[in-house]
Design an enzyme around this catalytic site. Structure first.
Site, PDB file in Angstrom:
ATOM      1  N   ALA A 101      -0.766  21.865  22.615  1.00 26.80           N
ATOM      2  CA  ALA A 101      -0.734  21.014  23.801  1.00 26.80           C
ATOM      3  C   ALA A 101      -1.173  19.605  23.452  1.00 26.80           C
ATOM      4  O   ALA A 101      -1.936  19.389  22.506  1.00 26.80           O
ATOM      5  CB  ALA A 101      -1.638  21.586  24.894  1.00 26.80           C
ATOM      6  N   SER A 102      -0.682  18.647  24.230  1.00 28.53           N
ATOM      7  CA  SER A 102      -1.011  17.246  24.024  1.00 28.53           C
ATOM      8  C   SER A 102      -0.696  16.881  22.569  1.00 28.53           C
ATOM      9  O   SER A 102       0.441  17.035  22.128  1.00 28.53           O
ATOM     10  CB  SER A 102      -2.478  17.000  24.385  1.00 28.53           C
ATOM     11  N   GLY A 103      -1.666  16.403  21.792  1.00 26.11           N
ATOM     12  CA  GLY A 103      -1.403  16.081  20.396  1.00 26.11           C
ATOM     13  C   GLY A 103      -0.932  17.276  19.596  1.00 26.11           C
ATOM     14  O   GLY A 103      -0.204  17.118  18.605  1.00 26.11           O
ATOM     15  N   GLY A 123       2.762  21.903  25.857  1.00 24.46           N
ATOM     16  CA  GLY A 123       3.041  20.756  26.710  1.00 24.46           C
ATOM     17  C   GLY A 123       1.887  19.792  26.813  1.00 24.46           C
ATOM     18  O   GLY A 123       1.407  19.279  25.812  1.00 24.46           O
TER      19      GLY A 123
END
Length: 289
Positions: A101-103, A123
């Site tokens: 997720a994210s990075g 995501g």
């Protein structure tokens, strides 16, 4: 003539027709250059190079378990993998484990194909900043904060002063720039595979692996070993690349010396380690892990 070429001349099948090799690169942890166990290009560069230097290489597989962190380090690691993939003409497959997720999803975008488990968390395409405000605490303690700067914006979001709307506006502008860079990478790498409106994909929301397939963030549900065997045959060899950083020859043991334990440097080290551990734990806890 190299040894490998010489072996291929021998009338032995496993030498003449060696099995394909898939390097497995584990990217596990919070993405941050300043955390002791954080992922960064500095800590991963050598392992990434080794992953693409393996003999008889058919592909590189990324086993990702990361809740994100620094967008800069995410971009640097992503870019190094894509550069080597292009140079070596080797496909890259990304596999989300508990969370990408994210990075962590930014890292997954380095894969030409992305896979996840049904219940993986994927995501969180957005940017977040968090801090605390201590101005009331200082007032209760009778402490006066004195800050002197050259440059009117140098003390941006000072946690010991009341929040300034102009500081928030400047920070929001920076976040928007980073968010746009993130979205550009997703568009570039996923392209026509994306099937949901951008308002849904890029609002920072998270998806399970199964639902991520439905919106195009992930190609399919699948695990690393099974997918690689299906793609390259049952003879494929998975070669795990060691990404462990060198350990200290002598660990930090401040209790061995009372003088050392009470020294300002030792105390600062312990406080720093504790703060890093708390920050790392909080980053994981955002996704219930």
């Amino acid at each position: 003539m190299g040894l490998r070429k010489l072996l291929r001349r021998l009338p032995v099948e496993r030498f003449r027709n060696p099995p394909p090799v898939v390097s497995v690169l584990r990217l596990n942890g919070v993405i941050a250059a300043r955390l002791p166990r954080g992922l960064s290009l500095a800590t991963q560069a050598a392992a990434i190079e080794r992953a693409f230097a393996m003999p008889d290489l058919a592909a590189v597989a990324l086993a990702i378990n990361s809740p994100g962190g620094s967008p800069v380090q995410s971009s640097l690691i992503y870019r190094r993998i894509r550069q080597l993939a292009a140079e070596k003409k080797v496909p890259v497959f990304a596999f989300a484990e508990d969370v990408a997720a994210s990075g962590g999803y930014w890292l997954a975008l380095a894969g030409d194909e992305i896979y996840a488990e049904d219940t993986s968390i994927v995501g969180s395409i957005g940017v977040v900043s968090a801090s605390f405000g201590f101005q009331d605490l200082l007032r209760r303690l009778g402490v006066e904060r004195r800050v002197y700067t050259a440059g009117e914006n140098k003390s941006l979001l000072d946690p010991f002063r009341a929040e300034d709307p102009r500081d928030v506006e400047r920070l929001t502008a920076v976040q928007k720039d980073i968010h746009e860079s993130f979205k550009d990478i997703v568009r570039e790498r996923r392209g026509a595979k994306l099937t949901a409106p951008e308002e849904r994909l890029f609002n920072g929301d998270i998806f399970t692996g199964r639902s991520a397939v439905g919106v195009g963030l992930v190609d399919a549900v699948g695990d690393l070993r099974g997918t690689m065997r299906a793609r390259f045959g049952e003879r494929v060899r998975l070669r795990l690349i060691n990404t462990e950083r060198k350990r200290r020859f002598l660990p930090r043991l401040p209790f061995l010396s009372s003088a050392r334990a009470s020294s300002p440097l030792a105390i600062a080290d312990m406080v720093g380690d504790l703060a890093a551990a708390v920050e790392e734990r909080l980053t994981w806890s955002r996704f219930g892990l």
